[in-house]
Design a protein around this motif. Structure first.
Motif, PDB file in Angstrom:
ATOM      1  N   LYS A   6       4.348   0.553  -4.553  1.00  0.00           N
ATOM      2  CA  LYS A   6       4.544   1.989  -4.412  1.00  0.00           C
ATOM      3  C   LYS A   6       5.576   2.309  -3.330  1.00  0.00           C
ATOM      4  O   LYS A   6       6.328   3.254  -3.448  1.00  0.00           O
ATOM      5  N   ASN A   7       5.599   1.539  -2.246  1.00  0.00           N
ATOM      6  CA  ASN A   7       6.504   1.815  -1.135  1.00  0.00           C
ATOM      7  C   ASN A   7       7.691   0.848  -1.204  1.00  0.00           C
ATOM      8  O   ASN A   7       7.736  -0.154  -0.499  1.00  0.00           O
ATOM      9  N   PHE A  93      -6.982   1.968  -9.432  1.00  0.00           N
ATOM     10  CA  PHE A  93      -6.263   1.470  -8.258  1.00  0.00           C
ATOM     11  C   PHE A  93      -5.885  -0.014  -8.362  1.00  0.00           C
ATOM     12  O   PHE A  93      -5.243  -0.549  -7.456  1.00  0.00           O
ATOM     13  N   ASP A 111      -0.851  -4.747  -4.011  1.00  0.00           N
ATOM     14  CA  ASP A 111       0.193  -4.063  -3.245  1.00  0.00           C
ATOM     15  C   ASP A 111      -0.323  -3.679  -1.857  1.00  0.00           C
ATOM     16  O   ASP A 111      -0.957  -2.633  -1.689  1.00  0.00           O
ATOM     17  N   THR A 113       1.201  -2.486   0.555  1.00  0.00           N
ATOM     18  CA  THR A 113       1.879  -1.296   1.097  1.00  0.00           C
ATOM     19  C   THR A 113       1.179  -0.010   0.682  1.00  0.00           C
ATOM     20  O   THR A 113       1.482   1.058   1.204  1.00  0.00           O
ATOM     21  N   ASP A 114       0.251  -0.115  -0.261  1.00  0.00           N
ATOM     22  CA  ASP A 114      -0.425   1.070  -0.782  1.00  0.00           C
ATOM     23  C   ASP A 114      -1.604   1.440   0.115  1.00  0.00           C
ATOM     24  O   ASP A 114      -2.774   1.244  -0.241  1.00  0.00           O
ATOM     25  N   ASP A 116      -2.611   4.376   0.924  1.00  0.00           N
ATOM     26  CA  ASP A 116      -3.364   5.521   0.404  1.00  0.00           C
ATOM     27  C   ASP A 116      -4.568   5.064  -0.411  1.00  0.00           C
ATOM     28  O   ASP A 116      -5.630   5.695  -0.383  1.00  0.00           O
ATOM     29  N   THR A 117      -4.382   3.965  -1.165  1.00  0.00           N
ATOM     30  CA  THR A 117      -5.498   3.452  -1.967  1.00  0.00           C
ATOM     31  C   THR A 117      -6.658   3.025  -1.077  1.00  0.00           C
ATOM     32  O   THR A 117      -7.818   3.352  -1.341  1.00  0.00           O
TER      33      THR A 117
END
Length: 574
Positions: A6-7, A93, A111, A113-114, A116-117
């Protein structure tokens, strides 16, 4: 293995800092995104251009975030742990819980970098949440095992249908198309979509729907090999064929003659084209759909499977100011893909490039592509004559089929144009004889043709299950490999895993037979030498045959002995 990142900007920073990629490579990736409307994200593009791979990205992220990379296949997960989160949450997710200890839930995710999850799951489960990294395909496999299938497939859908082709539950799916055979019913629409979706997910290049006497067979061509899959019952044959003919804008009432059409459909958020061919058989109409996925086309010469020495020769040829470069091989040997890669390599604002194709399989940014339509008189010959008036630098002719097309191509090459085209011959030297047989004078062939490349596609060994392999004496004898060659190399073979559907292969790569027309060969063509004599001379000048190039790729651990034997013939004694 696959990643969902995502990032992307953060990933780029990490890869740059660790000197895994360069600024120039990132810029090349961004330029590619500008030219391709269906291009994946920047990290996906960098992988597509072979600057990085999933394993490298995963390792770099793990190192940066101080997280552990685990192999889920060796982890025992209890049902109590799995029940800590719902199946919907796991699927949304792409995470799987692997341990719950003292109110701390450990999740495997693809991931890191996620963030938020992790925050969302912490809020929902009311526990501390820590993460480890695992390959996404392993996570999805675990999700399917514990929570049920992530995606519905053809077989599970067929189980819900009754003998009339209706499903037992109601559906909100509607479609504006209709026909007298009832193929506009929602269950048939969904079944057809699932057949296409499953083929796309399994990387199939073709879908074959074949009416047999007692069954309606569905087969996918994956990595060049046909594999039979779950097939619908015979009584749904007419409805499925009619539905596909409607989608391809074919005449559903006409069942006596062959028809060709095209379907444009969106699958997994990707726009793909299906080239549809129907032909009447003894037990009904047989349909073959060729899947054209624009995002999958190789755009760089290095992606085609050439070794550095061959790349050097190809670059020399495609940067010539004039002449003909022929690519030969049977249908499905990757000729068009190679030509597109060559065109992409030489495509720049200072050059005008025009192609004549039947059909135009992929749209290439910055290149003028002409669709051949013989039914209205738009033939290769007519298109080529018109193209010559457009003052092009480079011309690509989809295929040289007759004397008219060959004559115009030769004339274009002799008047300062670089011409790419294809021929159907078994090896490279035979292309010279083929042009002469078509009706081109030997002296014109000798003057116009600059190089010929024959190619075949072999399946690549799956990198996830590759293991050392020792060929037996008969295999070594067939390929002409000595035991000393084997000892200096690492010959591999795929054991079969979930990633490659237990085949041991994943993807395909080209083996090539490439030679340039030297002064000696030019003189031989002028004097009417045979294909065999030209081949002997070409080998003296350094040409490797298809089998010899295949052997190189076996010794490099790229493909297997069986694959090279499957697609190439033994070399004649010179």
């Amino acid at each position: 293995m696959a990643l969902i990142i995502k990032n992307n900007d953060l990933v780029l920073e990490i890869l740059l800092e660790k000197k895994i990629i360069t600024e120039a490579q990132i810029e090349q990736g961004r330029e590619y995104i500008k030219s391709e409307t269906d291009a994946p994200d920047i990290v996906g593009v960098l992988k597509k251009l072979h600057f990085v791979d999933d394993e490298t990205v995963l390792s770099a992220l793990a190192s940066e975030f101080g997280m552990e990379v685990i192999d889920l296949s060796s982890v025992q997960i209890s049902k109590d742990t799995v029940n800590c989160i719902s199946g919907d949450l796991a699927k949304e997710f792409h995470v799987i819980p692997i341990e719950l200890d003292n109110n701390t839930l450990t999740l495997a995710m693809g991931d890191p970098t996620d963030l938020d999850t992790l925050d969302s799951i912490r809020f929902l489960v009311k526990w501390n949440v820590e993460a480890v990294i695992a390959p996404l395909n392993q996570i999805d496999s675990m999700i399917e095992h514990f929570y049920g299938s992530i995606d519905e497939n053809v077989n599970s859908f067929l189980e819900t249908m009754d003998e009339e082709g209706e499903i037992e539950t109601t559906t909100d799916e509607e479609d504006s198309d209709s026909d007298d055979d009832g193929s506009d019913s929602a269950p048939i629409i969904k079944l057809v979509h699932l057949i296409i979706l499953e083929a796309f997910k399994r990387r199939a290049s073709d879908i074959h729907l074949e009416p047999l006497e007692r069954k309606f067979r569905v087969r996918y061509r994956i990595d060049g090999v046909l594999i039979e899959v779950d097939s619908p019952p015979k009584y749904l044959q007419t409805n499925i064929i009619s539905r596909l003919k409607i989608m391809a804008h074919l005449d559903i009432a006409e069942k006596r003659v062959p028809q060709d059409g095209r379907i444009q459909i969106k699958v997994m958020n990707k726009g793909i084209d299906l080239r549809v061919s129907s032909i009447p058989t003894s037990h009904g109409e047989s349909l073959v759909m060729r899947i054209l996925d624009k995002s999958s086309i190789m755009i760089d010469i290095s992606s085609l499977g050439f070794f550095p020495d061959d790349i050097e020769v190809v670059r020399k040829i495609i940067n010539m100011p004039d002449g003909i470069f022929l690519v030969t091989g049977p249908t499905g040997s990757g000729k068009t893909t190679s030509l597109y890669a060559f065109l992409n390599t030489v495509n720049e604002p200072s050059k005008k490039i025009i192609t004549a194709e039947d059909p135009v399989e992929y749209n290439l940014e910055g290149i003028n592509q002409v669709q051949i339509r013989s039914e209205i008189g738009m033939t290769f010959g007519l298109a080529l004559r018109a193209m010559m008036r457009q003052s092009p630098n480079i011309i690509m002719v989809g295929e040289i089929r007759d004397e008219e097309t060959a004559g115009i191509a030769v004339n274009a090459a002799l008047t300062g144009h670089l011409v790419f085209s294809t021929l159907h011959t078994n090896d490279a030297p035979s292309a010279i004889s083929r042009l002469i047989d078509i009706g081109i004078k030997p002296f014109l062939v000798a003057s116009a043709v600059r190089a010929v490349m024959a190619q075949r596609l072999v399946r690549k060994i799956c990198t996830h299950c590759a293991e050392p392999y020792e060929p037996d004496e008969s295999e070594l004898e067939f390929l002409g490999i000595s035991k000393e060659d084997v000892e200096k190399s690492e010959i591999l073979k795929g054991a079969g895993c979930a990633e490659c559907s237990k085949t041991g292969y994943h993807g395909r790569i080209g083996i090539v037979e490439l030679f340039m027309i030297s002064d000696e060969i030019q003189e031989m063509i002028f004097k009417g030498a045979s294909s065999f004599e030209i081949k002997v001379e070409a080998r003296k000048l350094g040409m490797r045959t298809l089998r010899e190039d295949g052997i190189r790729k076996v010794l490099a651990g790229i493909t297997t002995v069986d694959e090279v034997l499957r697609v190439s013939v033994a070399d004649s004694e010179s």
